[in-house]
Design a protein around this motif. Structure first.
Motif, PDB file in Angstrom:
ATOM      1  N   MET A  89       6.603  -6.807  91.667  1.00 26.62           N
ATOM      2  CA  MET A  89       5.394  -7.286  92.316  1.00 26.62           C
ATOM      3  C   MET A  89       4.334  -6.196  92.388  1.00 26.62           C
ATOM      4  N   VAL A  90       4.782  -4.958  92.561  1.00 23.36           N
ATOM      5  CA  VAL A  90       3.815  -3.858  92.566  1.00 23.36           C
ATOM      6  C   VAL A  90       3.129  -3.787  91.202  1.00 23.36           C
ATOM      7  N   ILE A  91       3.932  -3.881  90.159  1.00 21.66           N
ATOM      8  CA  ILE A  91       3.365  -3.799  88.816  1.00 21.66           C
ATOM      9  C   ILE A  91       2.471  -5.011  88.539  1.00 21.66           C
ATOM     10  N   ALA A  92       2.846  -6.155  89.108  1.00 25.74           N
ATOM     11  CA  ALA A  92       2.021  -7.349  88.911  1.00 25.74           C
ATOM     12  C   ALA A  92       0.621  -7.147  89.485  1.00 25.74           C
ATOM     13  N   THR A  93       0.497  -6.292  90.498  1.00 22.31           N
ATOM     14  CA  THR A  93      -0.846  -6.015  91.026  1.00 22.31           C
ATOM     15  C   THR A  93      -1.513  -4.881  90.260  1.00 22.31           C
ATOM     16  N   ARG A  94      -0.997  -4.548  89.131  1.00 21.41           N
ATOM     17  CA  ARG A  94      -1.501  -3.480  88.271  1.00 21.41           C
ATOM     18  C   ARG A  94      -1.257  -2.108  88.905  1.00 21.41           C
ATOM     19  N   GLY A  95      -0.208  -2.041  89.725  1.00 25.13           N
ATOM     20  CA  GLY A  95       0.126  -0.764  90.347  1.00 25.13           C
ATOM     21  C   GLY A  95       1.439  -0.252  89.797  1.00 25.13           C
ATOM     22  N   VAL A  96       1.968   0.767  90.454  1.00 23.89           N
ATOM     23  CA  VAL A  96       3.281   1.256  90.121  1.00 23.89           C
ATOM     24  C   VAL A  96       3.739   2.045  91.337  1.00 23.89           C
ATOM     25  N   ASP A  97       5.032   2.047  91.603  1.00 20.04           N
ATOM     26  CA  ASP A  97       5.532   2.791  92.756  1.00 20.04           C
ATOM     27  C   ASP A  97       6.535   3.827  92.274  1.00 20.04           C
ATOM     28  N   LEU A  98       6.086   5.068  92.209  1.00 22.43           N
ATOM     29  CA  LEU A  98       6.970   6.130  91.737  1.00 22.43           C
ATOM     30  C   LEU A  98       7.890   6.632  92.843  1.00 22.43           C
ATOM     31  N   GLY A 151      19.155   8.205  93.931  1.00 31.59           N
ATOM     32  CA  GLY A 151      17.962   7.546  93.389  1.00 31.59           C
ATOM     33  C   GLY A 151      17.127   8.399  92.464  1.00 31.59           C
ATOM     34  N   LEU A 152      17.659   9.563  92.100  1.00 24.75           N
ATOM     35  CA  LEU A 152      16.869  10.464  91.240  1.00 24.75           C
ATOM     36  C   LEU A 152      16.578   9.787  89.901  1.00 24.75           C
ATOM     37  N   TRP A 153      15.327   9.731  89.531  1.00 28.82           N
ATOM     38  CA  TRP A 153      14.837   9.124  88.275  1.00 28.82           C
ATOM     39  C   TRP A 153      15.021   7.614  88.232  1.00 28.82           C
ATOM     40  N   LEU A 154      15.523   7.026  89.300  1.00 26.69           N
ATOM     41  CA  LEU A 154      15.731   5.574  89.231  1.00 26.69           C
ATOM     42  C   LEU A 154      14.410   4.824  89.186  1.00 26.69           C
ATOM     43  N   GLU A 155      13.313   5.450  89.677  1.00 18.82           N
ATOM     44  CA  GLU A 155      12.018   4.767  89.589  1.00 18.82           C
ATOM     45  C   GLU A 155      11.687   4.462  88.134  1.00 18.82           C
ATOM     46  N   LEU A 156      12.094   5.368  87.246  1.00 16.61           N
ATOM     47  CA  LEU A 156      11.804   5.134  85.830  1.00 16.61           C
ATOM     48  C   LEU A 156      12.644   3.986  85.281  1.00 16.61           C
ATOM     49  N   ASP A 157      13.922   3.947  85.693  1.00 15.60           N
ATOM     50  CA  ASP A 157      14.758   2.826  85.268  1.00 15.60           C
ATOM     51  C   ASP A 157      14.187   1.508  85.784  1.00 15.60           C
ATOM     52  N   ALA A 158      13.698   1.556  87.027  1.00 14.69           N
ATOM     53  CA  ALA A 158      13.163   0.320  87.615  1.00 14.69           C
ATOM     54  C   ALA A 158      11.922  -0.141  86.843  1.00 14.69           C
ATOM     55  N   ILE A 159      11.042   0.796  86.532  1.00 15.67           N
ATOM     56  CA  ILE A 159       9.841   0.436  85.777  1.00 15.67           C
ATOM     57  C   ILE A 159      10.241  -0.123  84.416  1.00 15.67           C
ATOM     58  N   LEU A 160      11.214   0.538  83.807  1.00 14.42           N
ATOM     59  CA  LEU A 160      11.698   0.087  82.506  1.00 14.42           C
ATOM     60  C   LEU A 160      12.259  -1.334  82.603  1.00 14.42           C
ATOM     61  N   ALA A 161      13.036  -1.572  83.661  1.00 17.53           N
ATOM     62  CA  ALA A 161      13.622  -2.903  83.835  1.00 17.53           C
ATOM     63  C   ALA A 161      12.521  -3.949  83.913  1.00 17.53           C
ATOM     64  N   VAL A 162      11.467  -3.641  84.644  1.00 11.54           N
ATOM     65  CA  VAL A 162      10.373  -4.595  84.807  1.00 11.54           C
ATOM     66  C   VAL A 162       9.695  -4.849  83.452  1.00 11.54           C
ATOM     67  N   VAL A 163       9.481  -3.773  82.713  1.00  9.30           N
ATOM     68  CA  VAL A 163       8.809  -3.922  81.423  1.00  9.30           C
ATOM     69  C   VAL A 163       9.705  -4.675  80.436  1.00  9.30           C
ATOM     70  N   VAL A 164      10.972  -4.310  80.416  1.00 11.42           N
ATOM     71  CA  VAL A 164      11.910  -5.034  79.558  1.00 11.42           C
ATOM     72  C   VAL A 164      11.928  -6.505  79.964  1.00 11.42           C
ATOM     73  N   GLY A 165      11.773  -6.759  81.258  1.00 13.72           N
ATOM     74  CA  GLY A 165      11.745  -8.137  81.751  1.00 13.72           C
ATOM     75  C   GLY A 165      10.474  -8.878  81.379  1.00 13.72           C
ATOM     76  N   GLY A 166       9.531  -8.177  80.754  1.00  8.17           N
ATOM     77  CA  GLY A 166       8.371  -8.879  80.217  1.00  8.17           C
ATOM     78  C   GLY A 166       7.140  -8.871  81.103  1.00  8.17           C
ATOM     79  N   THR A 167       7.183  -8.197  82.254  1.00 11.81           N
ATOM     80  CA  THR A 167       5.974  -8.109  83.076  1.00 11.81           C
ATOM     81  C   THR A 167       5.123  -6.963  82.542  1.00 11.81           C
ATOM     82  N   SER A 168       3.844  -7.253  82.340  1.00  6.63           N
ATOM     83  CA  SER A 168       2.976  -6.242  81.734  1.00  6.63           C
ATOM     84  C   SER A 168       2.554  -5.195  82.755  1.00  6.63           C
TER      85      SER A 168
END
Ligand SMILES: Nc1ncnc2c1ncn2[C@@H]1O[C@H](COP(=O)(O)OP(=O)(O)OP(=O)(O)O)[C@@H](O)[C@H]1O
Ligand SMILES: [Mg+2]
Lengths: 322, 347, 519
Positions: free
Chosen positions: B65-74, B247-264
């Motif tokens: 949802m953060v990415i859907a608002t054109r954001g990102v949460d590191l 949770g170290l580096w998990l933010e990157l995995d999470a972002i990747l998961a979202v992108v792999v899931g097709g959310t731009s």
């Protein structure tokens, strides 16, 4: 690098420091500046704590600067120690390279430098007086020897490696592999990186158990640090097996939690990486100040093996240092 | 550009990739799908994928949802560490489970609120705004644990990590619950529409009367909460809070998961379930690599290779060259089931 | 001017059988189009007829499905804007697509910066930028970021850029939509000069007056098909409209019966006293009564847009007060305005209006949903009903309500935005250039709709550069000059001549002047 060269460099350094020692007043309280990497692990925090305690014991004034994992902070700290005119500088270097110029400044100011717990790469060995580190290859060997003795040289081992490419991971594997090579009955059946963390250690162990017939094919787990071993112990328990019995657990570091696990019979052995790096360094420094005797270039700390029989006492002794 | 036309074909790459990775695991390891009961809990490699994938899946739900608002949460990795540190420390100090859970979740909420205020009110770019907490958060967690791994023995808290509900491991149960609640929250209300609208065009949405600051703060708060739950799970799992590594580096995995899931990453349309599928794809690869017995040096390369293929399958330029599924070509004014993708549709 | 080597008989640009389909829409279907040397050629048609698509397919933004394009007898197939530019075809697209973060000069010379010693020669670039803009009477700081300027100024800069690049063909897709009369005149002068140099110009517009003023020939499209090509001189206006619509236009926009001219004694719906914002627009007084149409007239940059943005809370007033139904209200943002029953179609529809990726349906219900709050979602069925009703009512050309709004033609996007606000049944609707890019047929529809809504009590505040349009439906006209409300014309006083006179006159007039002392 030729042996001869090292020796000549060492004598040169010693000559330099002798001159320095003579100028110093003998009875003044020693001031040591310590550039610590940070507090990224329990062991690191213990190292800092022990350094303070050992300094107090010897009446040394210790100034600690936390570099927060950044070399530039360490360089700044060393410069400010030089400016303050401390009697010696201890550095736990965050990386191996890039130290030459700042160490030259220390050398020009005639301040001896001691490396703690990690080595650096430099052409000019005279830039530091000595390095106090453990022998990580030897640690692996000690763990391997214990396992070989315990199992009569017959054991299918799964290995939890440290972070891929890190020097303790490479060396602890190397030492252990030497022993495995000597015992035809010993075999490493699976090896994977657990990143030195509990969570990864547990995850990797879970998959090892599944891959090796529900853990029936595993005789022992060798973990490059205790944290991964603690994670592995949980994975073994959750698979319905008994850690310490069905699967032996041997690891390195000697943090309090592994002693606790040993006391509960869930781990079998650990090789201590002592957090007391500063102690031997102080002793070498005091000796040097007193009679100008330069210490050897490498002071190796002891890699002692601990087993469950002393675990309870060791745990009590350690839990406050960490 | 993701000109999303809803329809089954849009999800094909994600489900296809998940199935492909699972099948590959099965080929590498024939017992991959074997499941048995162990101490009243499902046990098997497939369960490991779900169980180990849970933290990233939880992060991905919030992150979507953060990415859907054109954001990102590191900061989610650091928030995990904070919530875990609080949970372990309080449990060690003898607090009851409800108090511990409330405090941990409140910490996640506060972290989210902080991020949300920086982004929505002070209008700092999300990547910078959340970077602050990404760095500082781990420090906060270290302060809480005083730099040590704080262990605890309370079985109540441990239950969250290694207990089970109707034989299903708790992390999986919690993920499903959070996913369901989130989906309900955004799809049964108009929140989903507003999130998408704000992500596509914040100015236009504000002009249409959408309360953009509140929408933005809400998604960061929710993301913080999801991270707190993930942090609880990780801490409960190893019975200890490891402030340095949780949770170290998990933010990157999470972002990747979202992108792999097709959310731009450009915001707009989002799919919660697909993000969870993305997280599972990543975890299935991790588990597969562990089971395969490859040398650990290859882990990252294998992972990167598979991800590249998945992302390529979604690339608009590439899909142009792939044969369309039969019947997907629209006739007359029938709803187009395939995302229309004309090269550089914007002038 | 490049000397043409082709046989003199070959037209400058010959398009034959051009086709382009998008999923679900045949946007162009076998269209022929011929542009000769030294002619201005109007490309006309309703919203969604395929004009912009023809241009984009021609310049390589889209790849064509079928057909040929020949430039001076030689076949060309540009694969992108850059390639088209290299063929000396300069284009201004309907949606200005320059880069708001770069400076005016950088935008003008993007991709062809003057270089010296391998570096961009900034000094030369600035000098040349000023020279390029000079014919348009635009003296702006060419080093300032483009985004800082109004849509109109950006439009002129885009035109100047294209003109500067087009040695053979210049294509203008609705360039005048946001320009005022004076600027249009300047543009036409430039166009005529280019024509005299043998350059061919394609000109898309919905203003028929402009067609008859500058164009030599006319090509009309309808539903992606060619209707025909005529000489402007041979085509009476009514026939042209019939060609475009495929039918006669029933009763063109007529003057609404506005009632008596005397001062309205009803209490105002909304009233603004000493409302203003520093560096934006001087404090002004404005009353709007139910069912009334108030127009704001004035040159570009005179403060029209600024006024309506303050009224809607898009910008925040820093002085004065607003009352609605006699009660003082705060207008801190659009949300306040929406809650009060205001609606606003902004000037820059792409940036502040549409939510591009969302469907037509979602765009239409967005404001209504925002006003209801996120906790009360409009059921899907109801959303579809609303969307379908307005698609029919405003004749929005789209295959279905689920199409992303950004795929609609410009005029149809504008109609969907209007639908967004009509769906909220606003008490006060604010329109900034409402008929921009809307075709004659739809234009008449929209004015009829406005008329009906006003009869039901809705008030309307309109900014428009089209004085005829203002005169056609306004009961009251506020004239602005230099960011100040300078005159107010009522009822019978409203006429094009009076408005022009007020814009030009030097003496400051009534409105606003009282507010200045107040603060
Ligand atoms: N990228 C696209 N994808 C799908 N459909 C499109 C796309 N671009 C245009 N269309 C469709 O093609 C048709 C023609 O659109 P076009 O923009 O050419 O109209 P136009 O004549 O320029 O109209 P206007 O006067 O409103 O600008 C419309 O139905 C539009 O929805
Ligand atoms: Mg168009």
């Amino acid at each position: 690098m030729s042996r001869k060269w090292v020796i000549s460099a060492a004598t040169a350094a010693a000559a330099l420091f002798i001159g320095l020692g003579a100028v110093q007043a003998a009875d003044k309280k020693l001031v040591v500046g310590f550039s610590q990497i940070g507090s990224e692990s329990g062991w690191r925090a213990a190292e800092t704590k022990t350094a303070k305690a050992e300094a107090d014991k010897r009446g040394i004034d210790l100034k600690i600067s936390d570099a927060q994992q950044k070399q530039e902070n360490q360089i700044k700290a060393v410069r400010s120690f030089v400016a303050q005119g401390v009697d010696a500088i201890f550095i736990a270097p965050v990386v191996a390279t890039g130290w030459d110029s700042v160490l030259k400044e220390a050398k020009e100011a005639k301040i001896p430098v001691v490396l703690l717990d990690r080595q650096i790469e430099t052409k000019d060995q005279s830039l530091y007086m000595t390095a106090v580190t453990s022998d990580t290859v030897h640690e692996g060997r000690v763990a391997g020897e214990w396992l070989a003795k315990q199992t009569g040289g017959k054991c299918a081992v799964v290995e939890l490696q440290g972070t891929v490419g890190s020097s303790p991971a490479i060396n602890r594997k190397k030492g252990f592999d030497e022993i495995v090579a000597k015992n035809p009955g010993m075999k490493i059946v699976r090896t994977q990186s657990g990143d030195f963390t509990r969570a990864k250690g547990k995850e990797v162990m879970e998959s090892f158990i599944k891959a090796e017939n529900g853990g029936k094919g595993i005789c022992a787990v060798y973990a490059h640090n205790d944290d991964m071993a603690v994670g592995a112990i949980q994975a073994i328990k959750e698979a319905g097996l008994k850690p310490g019995k069905d699967i032996l657990v041997v690891s390195i570091d000697g943090v309090p939690d592994i002693f606790k696990a040993m006391a509960e019979g869930e781990a079998n052995a650990t090789v201590e990486l002592t957090p007391n790096m500063a102690g031997p360094a102080y002793d070498a420094l005091i000796a040097f100040k007193k009679d100008g005797k330069a210490p050897p270039k490498w002071i190796q700390t002891e890699s002692a093996l601990f087993t469950p029989d002393t675990a309870k006492a060791e745990y009590e002794r350690r839990k406050d240092a960490y | 550009m993701t000109l999303s036309a809803p329809g089954p074909a849009r999800n094909l790459p994600q489900y296809g990739a998940l199935i492909a990775v699972l099948l590959a695991n099965w080929l590498l390891f024939p017992d991959f799908f074997a499941i048995r009961l162990q101490d009243g809990r499902l046990f098997g490699s497939l369960i490991d994928v779900l169980n180990r994938g849970a933290p990233v899946a939880l992060l991905a739900v919030g992150m979507t949802m953060v990415i859907a608002t054109r954001g990102v949460d590191l900061s989610v990795g650091a928030v995990m560490a904070i919530s875990g540190a609080i949970a372990a420390t309080m449990t060690g100090a003898g607090w009851s489970l409800p108090a511990v859970l409330a405090a941990s979740l409140a910490a996640g909420l506060l972290c989210g609120l902080w991020n949300g205020v920086l982004v929505a009110v002070l209008r700092i770019q999300p990547i910078i705004a959340t970077l602050i907490l990404m760095v500082a958060g781990r420090g906060i967690a270290q302060l809480v644990t005083e730099g040590q791994i704080v262990t605890f023995t309370s079985p109540a808290l441990a239950f969250i990590g290694s207990g089970s509900f109707l034989t299903v491991p708790m992390p999986v149960v919690l993920t499903i619950v959070v996913l369901a609640v989130t989906a309900l929250l955004v799809r049964a209300t108009a929140l989903g529409l507003m999130i998408e609208a704000v992500g596509v065009n914040r100015l236009s949405s504000a002009g249409a009367g959408v309360n953009t600051p509140v929408v933005l703060v809400a998604v960061y708060v929710w993301c913080g909460l999801c991270a707190a739950v993930a942090g609880l799970i990780v801490t409960a799992d190893i019975r200890g809070a490891d402030a340095n590594n949780a949770g170290l580096w998990l933010e990157l995995d999470a972002i990747l998961a979202v992108v792999v899931g097709g959310t731009s990453l450009l915001g707009g349309r989002f799919g919660l379930v697909l993000s969870v599928v993305g997280a599972l794809i990543i975890q299935a690869m991790n588990t597969g690599i562990l089971l395969s017995g490859f040398k650990p040096e290859f882990n990252l390369i294998v992972k990167a290779g598979v991800l590249l293929v998945v992302l390529l399958l979604q690339s608009p330029t590439l899909t142009l060259f792939l044969p369309r599924p039969k019947g997907a070509r629209p006739i007359g004014t029938v709803k187009p089931p395939v995302a229309p993708t004309s090269g550089g549709a914007k002038p | 001017m490049t000397a043409s080597t082709a046989p003199p008989s070959a037209p400058l640009l010959a398009i034959r059988g051009l086709s382009k389909a998008f999923l679900g829409v045949q946007a162009l279907d076998g269209v022929d189009f011929t542009l000769r040397h030294g002619e201005i050629h109007a490309l006309l048609g309703e919203n969604g007829a395929g004009k912009s698509t023809l241009i984009k397919t021609l310049t390589g933004v889209y790849q064509r499905d079928n057909g040929t394009v020949a430039l001076e007898g030689r076949e060309i197939a540009p694969r992108g804007v850059e390639e088209a530019q290299r063929l000396h075809i300069g284009t201004v697209y309907q949606e200005v697509n320059l880069l708001p973060n770069l400076s005016v000069a950088e935008n003008l010379f993007l991709g062809r910066q003057p270089m010296r010693w391998g570096l961009v020669d900034r000094g030369a670039m600035r000098r040349r930028a000023r020279a390029v803009l000079q014919p348009y009477g635009l003296s702006v700081d060419v080093t300032a970021p483009l985004g800082r300027f109004s849509v109109a100024t950006q439009q002129i800069i885009a035109i100047a850029r294209a003109v500067d690049m087009s040695a053979k063909v210049l294509i203008l897709d609705e360039p005048t939509a946001s320009l005022d009369a004076q600027e249009v005149a300047v543009l036409f002068k430039v166009m005529r000069t280019l024509r005299s140099r043998g350059i061919g110009i394609v000109f898309v517009t919905h203003f028929l007056d402009q067609v008859y003023e500058v164009c030599d020939s006319i090509t009309v499209l309808r539903n992606g098909r060619l209707v025909g090509e005529r000489r402007t001189a041979d085509l009476p206006r009514l026939d042209l409209v019939a060609m475009m619509l495929g039918r006669e236009l029933e009763a063109a926009a007529h003057r609404i019966d506005l009632g008596p001219a005397e001062v309205d004694s009803r209490p105002p719906l909304a009233s603004f006293k000493g409302f203003g914002k520093a560096r934006s627009v001087e404090p002004f007084d404005l009353d709007i009564r139910p069912g009334e149409v108030v127009a704001l007239a004035g040159l570009l940059g005179s403060g029209r847009t600024e006024t309506v943005r303050l009224v809607f809370g898009m910008d925040r007033a820093d002085r004065g007060e607003a009352t609605v139904d006699g009660r003082a209200v705060r207008l801190k943002g659009p949300r306040d305005a929406v809650r009060l029953g205001f609606g606003f179609c902004p000037e820059d529809r792409k940036k502040e209006g549409i939510v591009g990726e969302l469907s037509v349906r979602e765009n239409i219900i967005l404001a209504l949903q925002a006003r209801q709050g996120w906790l009360k979602p409009i059921p899907r069925r109801r959303q579809e009903e609303i969307a379908d009703r307005f698609i029919r009512l405003l004749d929005i050309r789209t295959p279905d309500a689920e199409r992303p709004i950004q795929l609609l033609s410009g005029g149809n996007q504008q109609k969907a935005l209007l639908a967004r606000w009509l769906a909220t049944e606003p008490r006060l609707l604010i329109l900034d250039e409402p008929t921009r890019g809307i075709d004659v047929g739809a234009h008449a529809e929209i004015i009829r709709l406005i008329e009906r809504l006003c009869a039901d009590g809705m008030a309307l505040l309109v900014v428009s550069s089209e004085l005829e349009e203002i005169v056609a439906y306004s009961r009251r006209v506020v004239v602005l000059r230099d960011r100040r409300h300078v005159a107010e014309l009522r009822g019978g006083e409203v006429s094009v001549e009076r408005i022009v006179a007020a814009i030009a006159s030097e003496t400051p007039n009534v409105a606003g002047s009282g507010a200045e002392v107040r603060q």
